[in-house]
Design a protein around this motif. Structure first.
Motif, PDB file in Angstrom:
ATOM      1  N   ALA A 199      -6.608   8.218  -5.841  1.00 22.70           N
ATOM      2  CA  ALA A 199      -7.279   6.981  -6.247  1.00 22.70           C
ATOM      3  C   ALA A 199      -6.426   6.152  -7.206  1.00 22.70           C
ATOM      4  O   ALA A 199      -6.406   4.924  -7.129  1.00 22.70           O
ATOM      5  N   VAL A 200      -5.729   6.827  -8.102  1.00 23.16           N
ATOM      6  CA  VAL A 200      -5.010   6.118  -9.169  1.00 23.16           C
ATOM      7  C   VAL A 200      -3.609   5.706  -8.743  1.00 23.16           C
ATOM      8  O   VAL A 200      -3.079   4.696  -9.218  1.00 23.16           O
ATOM      9  N   GLY A 201      -2.995   6.453  -7.837  1.00 24.07           N
ATOM     10  CA  GLY A 201      -1.629   6.164  -7.417  1.00 24.07           C
ATOM     11  C   GLY A 201      -1.400   4.725  -6.969  1.00 24.07           C
ATOM     12  O   GLY A 201      -0.490   4.048  -7.463  1.00 24.07           O
ATOM     13  N   PRO A 202      -2.209   4.204  -6.031  1.00 22.77           N
ATOM     14  CA  PRO A 202      -1.999   2.809  -5.601  1.00 22.77           C
ATOM     15  C   PRO A 202      -2.155   1.807  -6.744  1.00 22.77           C
ATOM     16  O   PRO A 202      -1.455   0.784  -6.765  1.00 22.77           O
ATOM     17  N   ALA A 203      -3.054   2.068  -7.698  1.00 23.55           N
ATOM     18  CA  ALA A 203      -3.226   1.160  -8.835  1.00 23.55           C
ATOM     19  C   ALA A 203      -1.977   1.156  -9.710  1.00 23.55           C
ATOM     20  O   ALA A 203      -1.569   0.104 -10.230  1.00 23.55           O
ATOM     21  N   LEU A 204      -1.349   2.310  -9.887  1.00 23.62           N
ATOM     22  CA  LEU A 204      -0.098   2.376 -10.648  1.00 23.62           C
ATOM     23  C   LEU A 204       0.985   1.556  -9.960  1.00 23.62           C
ATOM     24  O   LEU A 204       1.742   0.822 -10.611  1.00 23.62           O
ATOM     25  N   LEU A 205       1.058   1.673  -8.632  1.00 20.89           N
ATOM     26  CA  LEU A 205       2.046   0.893  -7.893  1.00 20.89           C
ATOM     27  C   LEU A 205       1.742  -0.595  -7.972  1.00 20.89           C
ATOM     28  O   LEU A 205       2.648  -1.425  -8.129  1.00 20.89           O
ATOM     29  N   GLY A 206       0.460  -0.938  -7.851  1.00 26.57           N
ATOM     30  CA  GLY A 206       0.067  -2.336  -7.910  1.00 26.57           C
ATOM     31  C   GLY A 206       0.388  -2.978  -9.240  1.00 26.57           C
ATOM     32  O   GLY A 206       0.672  -4.179  -9.325  1.00 26.57           O
ATOM     33  N   HIS A 207       0.369  -2.182 -10.310  1.00 23.57           N
ATOM     34  CA  HIS A 207       0.699  -2.709 -11.637  1.00 23.57           C
ATOM     35  C   HIS A 207       2.195  -2.958 -11.794  1.00 23.57           C
ATOM     36  O   HIS A 207       2.620  -3.926 -12.431  1.00 23.57           O
ATOM     37  N   GLU A 208       3.020  -2.096 -11.212  1.00 22.64           N
ATOM     38  CA  GLU A 208       4.467  -2.166 -11.429  1.00 22.64           C
ATOM     39  C   GLU A 208       5.195  -3.063 -10.432  1.00 22.64           C
ATOM     40  O   GLU A 208       6.261  -3.597 -10.735  1.00 22.64           O
ATOM     41  N   PHE A 209       4.636  -3.199  -9.224  1.00 25.44           N
ATOM     42  CA  PHE A 209       5.350  -3.926  -8.170  1.00 25.44           C
ATOM     43  C   PHE A 209       4.595  -5.190  -7.788  1.00 25.44           C
ATOM     44  O   PHE A 209       3.366  -5.194  -7.701  1.00 25.44           O
ATOM     45  N   HIS A 210       5.354  -6.247  -7.489  1.00 24.49           N
ATOM     46  CA  HIS A 210       4.766  -7.531  -7.129  1.00 24.49           C
ATOM     47  C   HIS A 210       5.587  -8.182  -6.022  1.00 24.49           C
ATOM     48  O   HIS A 210       6.780  -7.902  -5.863  1.00 24.49           O
ATOM     49  N   GLY A 211       4.928  -9.043  -5.259  1.00 27.68           N
ATOM     50  CA  GLY A 211       5.620  -9.777  -4.211  1.00 27.68           C
ATOM     51  C   GLY A 211       6.182  -8.867  -3.138  1.00 27.68           C
ATOM     52  O   GLY A 211       5.541  -7.919  -2.694  1.00 27.68           O
ATOM     53  N   LYS A 212       7.426  -9.156  -2.703  1.00 26.87           N
ATOM     54  CA  LYS A 212       8.044  -8.383  -1.623  1.00 26.87           C
ATOM     55  C   LYS A 212       8.294  -6.934  -2.035  1.00 26.87           C
ATOM     56  O   LYS A 212       8.250  -6.023  -1.203  1.00 26.87           O
ATOM     57  N   GLU A 213       8.582  -6.729  -3.321  1.00 29.24           N
ATOM     58  CA  GLU A 213       8.799  -5.358  -3.794  1.00 29.24           C
ATOM     59  C   GLU A 213       7.529  -4.523  -3.621  1.00 29.24           C
ATOM     60  O   GLU A 213       7.593  -3.327  -3.365  1.00 29.24           O
TER      61      GLU A 213
END
Length: 536
Positions: A120-134
């Motif tokens: 559950a938390v993994g995608p939220a961590l990614l969403g916080h750190e990565f933006h746009g094409k990254e």
């Protein structure tokens, strides 16, 4: 001056931690399939007890998914993810050390809690750190970790079970988990939502009790009687728990474990139904098919794992292609075709018999892999596309819950049906007529996969007859259970074709890039930008 995004190295460390954690938790959903005969032999488990090796994990994974995301948003995603990783790693050690099937199943339930938190938390961590094409690239890696775990699970499980033993499918998580934990503590940044409601612990509790009672009633139905006093009590507990869950969800509104307002979207309802049925059909099929390979065709755990390689490769290849199709082909077509393919694949298992080579199952394995390769990426894209970006995480979490509920209930239903069909077929055999009162115990052993031990227990005179009739009964039960699973997949196809609509989706579903979800750090960046512009 404008606040800068975190250094690239930290972002990629976050991706590595989340991907490894996700790989481990998804691996433990599939890796145990080929280990079940070894577990049964060492821990003297019945068929229903072996079902709980799957169901205990899937049940807690389903129950804790949504609430874990809510708790992480409120308390801190890094903190909650680390807690989940600790729980998962410790429970993996307990699974490997288990001296009884009861201890193993309890440990699997705890392991599912840790898995739910990480997932559950993994995608939220990614969403916080990565933006746009990254962000698109990061989520592609995350999806690949899920796919590789599902694809390699039987092979890894077979190698470990045939080598150092089934306990090492759990022990392997310990050093990997500790290394990942060390990196997580040192490299992950903390983040949370600026405004987050309190987690719905009451909703989670009644949901877990209701689901556990229903699964237990189904699993114990053949043994205790479907309408025994025990089972009727469990049915009542399940019904009351479900009603209480709906009442609590209605009262809490958008802050409930499941926001019922999401179900006003026809496509979201259909997606959840298709997700539930697809997993209720597909995962039990793999569970029973693995048992068939090892107990009727006499494959070792390693050989059984190898036999699933065509399924894994087909799933991996179709999964890679499907991402490009979602922007060109209506979702309902992809989802509907995937479920028709799955239904056909499950019926293809009828081509196999006790005297056949494993290659009789090859067409079924290939088509099953292709079906899931089409289904999983499309389901994931739909799950975040049925709502506005701010609600995408909630929608995805609810859909993942339906996926795991499908696994838990599907294995319970298909397993109970399989066990019943094996017992009924064996009861009509020549061996059963000679065995008399002992035939019921022998049938139970056969359904659990202990065909050879059951034949030995019948004595030298009956050994060969019990082997022949036992393999025939197991195969008949296998074929009829696959027919039941095919009916569920066909129903999913009808729902997909009839009720999924692209017009119900948010525009972010068509971009291929997961939506940006605001958190307190993004808000701080915006405030800093505003102050800079004002000063200028």
């Amino acid at each position: 001056m404008t606040m800068l995004r975190p250094p690239g190295a930290l972002r990629w460390w976050t991706l590595a931690v989340v991907s490894v954690g996700t790989f481990m938790l998804m691996l433990d959903l599939s890796v145990v399939a080929v280990a079940l005969p070894g577990i049964r032999g060492d821990l003297h488990a019945s068929f229903s007890e072996m079902q709980w090796v799957f169901d205990a994990y899937a049940l807690t994974l389903a129950a804790f998914l949504v609430i874990s995301g809510s708790l992480a948003d409120r308390r801190g995603r890094r903190l909650v993810f680390v807690i989940g990783l600790v729980v998962f790693t410790a429970a993996s050690l307990a699974c490997g050390l288990a001296g009884s099937i009861e201890v193993l199943n309890i440990s699997r339930g705890v392991q599912g809690v840790g898995a739910a938190i990480m997932f559950a938390v993994g995608p939220a961590l990614l969403g916080h750190e990565f933006h746009g094409k990254e962000r698109a690239a990061a989520f592609s890696v995350f999806g690949a970790a899920v796919g590789i775990a599902a694809a390699t699970g039987p092979l890894i499980g077979g190698a470990l079970t045939s080598g150092p033993g089934w306990r090492w499918i759990f022990f392997l998580n310990v050093p990997v988990g500790l290394a990942t934990l060390l990196v997580a503590v040192r490299r992950l940044r903390e983040s949370r939502l600026a405004h987050s409601a309190a987690p719905d612990f009451a909703g989670m509790a009644v949901f877990t009790v209701a689901l556990a009672a229903l699964v237990l009633a189904i699993v114990r139905g053949n043994t205790d009687g479907w309408f025994s006093a025990t089972n009727i009590t469990l049915y009542v507990v399940a019904a009351v728990g479900l009603i209480a869950f709906l009442v609590l969800a209605r009262a809490r509104g958008e802050n409930a474990m499941m926001d019922l307002r999401m179900f006003r979207n026809r496509t979201f309802v259909a997606l959840c139904a298709v997700t539930f049925l697809a997993n209720a059909a597909g995962l039990p099929a793999i569970f029973i098919e693995t048992s068939y390979l090892q107990n009727v065709l006499d494959n070792s755990a390693w050989e059984a794992g190898l036999r699933f390689l065509p399924l894994s490769l087909a799933m991996f290849v179709l999964g890679a292609v499907t991402g490009a199709l979602t922007n060109k082909v209506p979702f309902r077509i992809i989802m509907g075709v995937s479920q028709l393919a799955l239904a056909g694949a499950l019926l293809l298992t009828h081509r196999s018999g006790p005297g056949d080579s494993w290659t009789a199952l090859l067409p079924s394995l290939l088509v099953t892999g292709a079906a899931f390769g089409l289904f999983q990426p499309t389901r994931a894209a739909l799950a975040i596309g049925v709502a506005e970006p701010a609600k995408a995480g909630v929608a995805s979490g609810i859909n993942e819950t339906f996926q795991q509920v499908g696994v838990a209930l599907g294995i319970a239903v298909a397993g109970a049906f399989f066990e019943n069909r094996v017992a009924d077929t064996f009861a009509r055999s020549d061996a059963a007529a000679t065995l008399g009162d002992k035939s019921h115990d022998v049938a139970s052993a056969i359904s659990a996969g202990a065909i050879e031990p059951a034949a030995r227990s019948a004595g030298p005179a009956l050994r060969e007859q019990v082997l022949v009739d036992g393999r025939h009964a197991f195969t008949e039960g296998f074929h009829q259970a696959m027919t039941l699973c095919a009916a569920m997949a066909f129903t999913a196809a009808v729902i997909a074709f009839a009720f999924l609509r692209n017009k119900d989706l948010h525009e972010s579903a068509l971009t291929g890039v997961p939506p940006d979800l605001p958190d307190e750090d993004d808000a701080a960046d915006e405030r800093a930008d505003s102050r800079t512009k004002t000063a200028s």
